[in-house]
Scaffold this active site. Structure first.
Site, PDB file in Angstrom:
ATOM      1  CG  MET A  70      -1.903  -1.217   1.124  1.00 55.85           C
ATOM      2  SD  MET A  70      -3.452  -0.989   1.976  1.00 55.85           S
ATOM      3  CE  MET A  70      -2.893  -0.816   3.646  1.00 55.85           C
TER       4      MET A  70
ATOM      5  CG  HIS B 259       8.353   0.155   5.912  1.00 49.51           C
ATOM      6  ND1 HIS B 259       8.579  -1.196   5.957  1.00 49.51           N
ATOM      7  CD2 HIS B 259       7.016   0.311   6.089  1.00 49.51           C
ATOM      8  CE1 HIS B 259       7.437  -1.821   6.176  1.00 49.51           C
ATOM      9  NE2 HIS B 259       6.466  -0.940   6.253  1.00 49.51           N
TER      10      HIS B 259
ATOM     11  N   GLY C 137      10.910  -2.957   5.511  1.00 45.45           N
ATOM     12  CA  GLY C 137      10.141  -4.210   5.520  1.00 45.45           C
ATOM     13  C   GLY C 137       9.708  -4.565   4.100  1.00 45.45           C
ATOM     14  CG  HIS C 138       6.857  -2.080   2.057  1.00 49.02           C
ATOM     15  ND1 HIS C 138       6.751  -0.898   2.758  1.00 49.02           N
ATOM     16  CD2 HIS C 138       5.624  -2.648   2.116  1.00 49.02           C
ATOM     17  CE1 HIS C 138       5.517  -0.751   3.193  1.00 49.02           C
ATOM     18  NE2 HIS C 138       4.807  -1.800   2.830  1.00 49.02           N
TER      19      HIS C 138
ATOM     20  CB  SER D  61       3.965  -0.367  10.477  1.00 53.84           C
ATOM     21  OG  SER D  61       2.696   0.092  10.058  1.00 53.84           O
TER      22      SER D  61
ATOM     23  NE  ARG E 246      -2.972   1.693   9.882  1.00 50.49           N
ATOM     24  CZ  ARG E 246      -3.322   0.700   9.079  1.00 50.49           C
ATOM     25  NH1 ARG E 246      -2.504  -0.307   8.884  1.00 50.49           N
ATOM     26  NH2 ARG E 246      -4.488   0.711   8.450  1.00 50.49           N
TER      27      ARG E 246
END
Ligand code: AMP
Length: 282
Positions: A29, A33, A35-36, A186, A188
């Protein structure tokens, strides 16, 4: 690296790869970061071409304010992706392109997985996830698709979706990438204040505490430990904590030796909702 906004231009690029090359897919989405990037790097190393989708999917948001406030940073994301090595194709469509007028979810029976934890607290969320991934999988037809264990319940549901929709794709789970203090990365997190970001290490610390005490404590004691960790915290409030069977995702009622257990939690920092999970046994 190519950016596509329509189905036609994406399919045009992918058509030359269909014959004897492999396609990896990383749905996101955006507000990318590390993680992606870990998922994308794994896909790049295992496939000839990697499709990264950047799409804030409206049908998986049960809360309108959460959808509106979700960070959208396409220009930054593209700059970041440009720094990566590998054959990347970016698909950043609008909702009209994805849903073709009808922005609606299919209704899925994921064998009960959808009724636990996130499913209870975010009604309709997994119908939205299943719907958009089914659309993407049928369009892109990847050989492999990569998902983070950060959203462990989603990962199990995607495996089930692939069975239900009879899709020919390997679903690959990837480990959670964390900040130095343990906070799971995240999109967020961008909405957290500095203080909240530091306090939010408590999610990870609590999961570690549960893992360390799992063998020698009862489930009642472990649940109490987790809820106490958040009592009277000025920044964080616990929405749920559960120890569940990692396969069925059903709440653990007793501890069995051969069953893999995982602890899951959701926490609010102001109006920002954070989730995390960790294997606690064996
Ligand atoms: P999102 O953009 O939040 O929908 O996430 C896209 C993919 O990245 C999902 O498969 C997530 O599980 C994965 N992901 C998000 N955060 C992390 C993380 N900290 N570590 C590993 N994977 C992650």
């Amino acid at each position: 690296m190519k950016l596509h906004k329509t189905r036609e231009s994406l399919l045009d690029t992918l058509s030359s790869y269909r014959q004897n090359k492999t396609i990896g897919f990383v749905p996101t989405m955006g507000a990318l970061h590390r993680g992606h990037l870990a998922l994308i790097s794994q896909s790049v190393s295992e496939n000839d071409i990697t499709v990264v989708s950047i799409f804030v999917n409206p049908t998986q948001f049960n809360n309108q304010a959460d959808l509106e406030k979700y960070p959208r940073t396409l220009e930054n994301d593209l700059q970041l992706l440009k720094t990566l090595k590998g054959n990347l194709v970016i698909f950043a469509p609008t909702a009209e392109v994805v849903y073709d007028q009808k922005v609606l979810s299919k209704s899925y029976d994921f064998g009960g997985l959808e009724n636990e934890m996130e499913g209870k607290h975010r009604p309709g969320h997994f119908d939205g996830v299943g719907t958009v991934l089914n659309i993407f999988f049928r369009l892109i037809r990847p050989n492999r698709a990569y998902f983070g264990e950060k959203d462990f319940q989603q990962l199990q549901i995607v495996k089930k979706l692939v069975e239900i929709e009879m899709l020919n794709v390997d679903v690959i789970g990837c480990p959670i990438v964390r900040e130095a203090n343990g906070l799971a990365l995240s999109s967020r997190n961008q909405r957290l204040s500095q203080e909240e970001r530091e306090e939010a290490a408590l999610l990870y610390q609590t999961l570690v505490q549960i893992r360390e005490n799992f063998a020698n404590s009862s489930l009642t004691e472990l649940n109490a430990m987790a809820s106490e960790a958040f009592t009277n915290n000025d920044f964080l409030s616990l929405e749920y904590f559960e120890i569940a069977n990692a396969t069925t995702l059903k709440t653990a009622e007793e501890k069995n030796h051969n069953v893999p257990y995982r602890a899951f939690l959701a926490v609010f920092a102001g109006d920002v909702r954070l989730i995390d999970n960790m294997q606690v046994s064996p």
